[in-house]
Structure formats: C-alpha cells, structure tokens
Design an enzyme around this catalytic site. Structure first.
Site, mmCIF file in Angstrom:
data_model
loop_
_atom_site.group_PDB
_atom_site.id
_atom_site.type_symbol
_atom_site.label_atom_id
_atom_site.label_comp_id
_atom_site.label_asym_id
_atom_site.label_seq_id
_atom_site.Cartn_x
_atom_site.Cartn_y
_atom_site.Cartn_z
ATOM 1 N N LYS A 144 55.340 3.956 10.660
ATOM 2 C CA LYS A 144 55.261 2.886 11.662
ATOM 3 C C LYS A 144 55.373 3.498 13.050
ATOM 4 O O LYS A 144 56.344 4.186 13.356
ATOM 5 C CB LYS A 144 56.419 1.897 11.464
ATOM 6 C CG LYS A 144 56.281 1.043 10.222
ATOM 7 C CD LYS A 144 55.369 -0.139 10.489
ATOM 8 C CE LYS A 144 55.213 -0.999 9.247
ATOM 9 N NZ LYS A 144 54.137 -1.999 9.390
ATOM 10 N N LYS A 250 46.250 -8.316 2.679
ATOM 11 C CA LYS A 250 47.509 -8.897 2.232
ATOM 12 C C LYS A 250 47.115 -10.129 1.414
ATOM 13 O O LYS A 250 46.809 -11.185 1.959
ATOM 14 C CB LYS A 250 48.368 -9.282 3.440
ATOM 15 C CG LYS A 250 48.976 -8.089 4.162
ATOM 16 C CD LYS A 250 49.904 -8.568 5.261
ATOM 17 C CE LYS A 250 50.916 -7.513 5.677
ATOM 18 N NZ LYS A 250 50.332 -6.389 6.396
#
Ligand code: MG
Length: 340
Positions: A144, A250
């Site tokens: 990240k 997703k």
C-alpha cells in the site's frame, strides 16, 4: 395461471472488528459492516449472500441496503428481487448470489489452486515482513502506497525491491492518492523494476479517467483499476474505452457478477480477483468465480486472512496458494448462525 414462486427473505446485519485496523489512503478502517441475506424456497432449500458495501468507493451504505430489505419484507418474488434498484448494487449482488445457490452447480473446473499476493502493510513496516513471507513461498507482494509522503515512500521502493526473492513481483496500490505529477514520478521509477502493476494511482478528481488513460499510454508499467470500478456500469465504460490494463474485480461490488465476468472474459480483459474485506460468505462466491475464470490467472488479492477478531468469519488461512477444496469447505449456514 402459474403460481408465482415466493421466497422467505431474512437478513442479519453485522459489524465485525478487524484484528488490526487497515490503513489505506482512504484512512483507517477498523471494522467491517455489512449484511447477510438468507433466502428459503417453498421446499425448504436455502441460499445465502453477503452485501458488503464500501461507501467511499461509491456504493450504497449498509443503512441504505437495509432500508430496501425492510421494504421488501419477509416474502419476496423473483420479480421483486430483480426490481431492486441499481443504486443498491451490493444488495442486488447478495440477493443474486443467494438465488443462484438454488441452481444445480456444475462441477468445479480442474484448477485446484491459485496463487495469492501477500499483503504488506504501508510504510517501512513492509520491509521487515518480506523475508518471512518469501520463506512461506509467496512470490507476489502487494504494498500500500500513497499513505505517507511520496518522497519517503519512493525512497523505500528500492529497499523493498532488493528484499524480494528472485522472480518475485510487487503490486503497488495507491488507492487513488496521487496527483498526476506524483503518479508520473512513481511510474518513471517503476520502469525496469519488478512491478507487476500500479493500482489506482489517481482517482476522484476531475478528469481522473483521462489522467489514467494518459499515464497508461506514457509508461510501460501496467495500471490497474480498482476504485474506478464500482459496478458493472464502470466495467462497461472502461471496456468501451479500450482499457488494456488490469481490472481489479471486487466480486461483492457487482450487482450481477456472472454477467459482468462474461463481459470481461469476452473482451479478454486481464482480471485480478480481490477481497473487499468481506466475510468468508461473500469471499466464497468471489473465489468460486476466480477458480472458474477462463482467462489468464493472476495472483489473487485475497491475502487478507486472518482478518476478523472473531475468526469464525475468516476464510482459509492465507498461504501462497489458495485451494479450491478449502473454498468449498466454507459453510454459509455456519456463518449465518454465527450472527445470531
Ligand atoms: Mg485497491
């Protein structure tokens, strides 16, 4: 006249604290909120689905999904479920998945396991974890970025690349945090480094779509869309625009997953199946879809477990591979019962 088939509809709302808060460019995420739905037909067969919205992606909120469920009441027809509006796409997903459970399932295809990307925390903490995960067998690592100062993070990139085992690759996920200039600095640096792709460098600002397309043309490192894809209308838009980068799917955010995946497959899109930090109930459907995906297999974005303080809601423990048999072992009814 043919009798309309009715289903008993129940739902349970959940709020599940994570074992450790998740830090992204969107801020700190400490607990997962969502809903599980249960459908029962007249013969007593049952199906379960999960609505796991991410409002800062642009989905509905859990309150909005719950309001629609209340309106539907405890008995629903196919027509009523089909008429649930697109703006509560995560709820549509849950109902569609629960409904699909009644259909006889074809045997799983032959893939027995898929690779998983190891999730590294933001910042320098990532460095200390690479060796251990490499030893476990991971060869894809997701880091990240866009959380701290871009210059500081850029300075860490080479240390991180140096720590990777031979042949391993890095995925960078900026969660849309960068402006164009910052994204350009990063992408220039990623060239000739083992970076599989950079996920969502920019998002949410005016003209962000054009910026993403421009960056994709100007730099060789592939870009992946995540926040840009809230539902099927976004997938359609990016396919229409000829996007050749990666689509991060997703599954829980898709109102009609089989249709969306068929579109992506027909376009020969590159797809990475990814967790939305849903419970194992929603993940089960997503992973089944990943095992059935006809295109190129990329490492799964499911290196998230153990995730919840209450481990009953976790999927199979995260290793470098995820096995189809472990997915089939997830028991929706047990998860539903755990919420009572
Ligand atoms: Mg992402």
């Amino acid at each position: 006249m043919k009798k309309r088939m009715k289903f008993l509809l129940q739902y349970r709302r959940y709020r599940l604290p994570f074992r450790a808060a998740v830090r992204t460019a969107h801020g700190v995420w400490a607990e997962r909120e969502g809903l599980m739905v249960r459908l029962e037909d007249e013969k007593g067969a049952v199906g379960f689905g999960e609505a796991a919205p991410i409002p800062w992606f642009g989905t509905e909120t859990v309150d909005e999904a719950e309001a629609v469920l209340r309106e539907l009441g405890s008995e629903v027809s196919e027509e009523q479920m089909a008429a649930v509006p697109e703006k509560v796409g995560c709820l549509k997903h849950a109902l569609a998945v629960a409904r699909a459970e009644f259909q006889v399932r074809e045997a799983n295809n032959k893939t027995e396991h898929l690779g998983v990307a190891a999730l590294l925390p933001a910042g320098r903490a990532a460095l200390g974890l690479v060796a251990g995960k490499a030893e476990l067998g991971f060869r894809m690592f997701k880091w990240k970025v866009g959380v701290a100062d871009a210059g500081d993070e850029l300075a860490m990139l080479d240390d991180l690349c140096a720590a990777l085992p031979d042949g391993a690759k890095l995925r960078l996920d900026a969660n849309g945090a960068w402006d164009r200039r910052t994204a350009e600095r990063w992408l220039a640096r990623c060239t000739e480094r083992p970076v599989e792709f950079v996920e969502q460098p920019c998002f949410g600002t005016r003209g962000a779509d054009d910026v993403l397309r421009g960056l994709a043309e100007d730099f060789p490192t592939p870009l992946a869309l995540d926040e840009s894809l809230v539902g099927e209308q976004d997938i359609e838009r990016w396919l229409g625009a000829g996007w050749r980068g990666v689509f991060v799917v997703k599954h829980v955010l898709l109102a009609d997953p089989p249709a969306a995946l068929a579109r992506l497959a027909a376009a020969k899109a590159t797809v990475v199946f990814s967790s939305a930090l849903e419970t194992a109930l929603g993940a089960r459907t997503a992973l089944r879809a990943a095992f059935a995906w006809p295109g190129e297999r990329r490492a799964l974005g499911f290196g998230v477990w153990p995730l919840f303080q209450d481990a009953r809601f976790d999927g199979p423990a995260t290793g470098p591979f995820l096995y189809a048999q472990d997915v089939e072992r997830i028991n929706p009814e047990a998860l539903w019962n755990a919420l009572s």
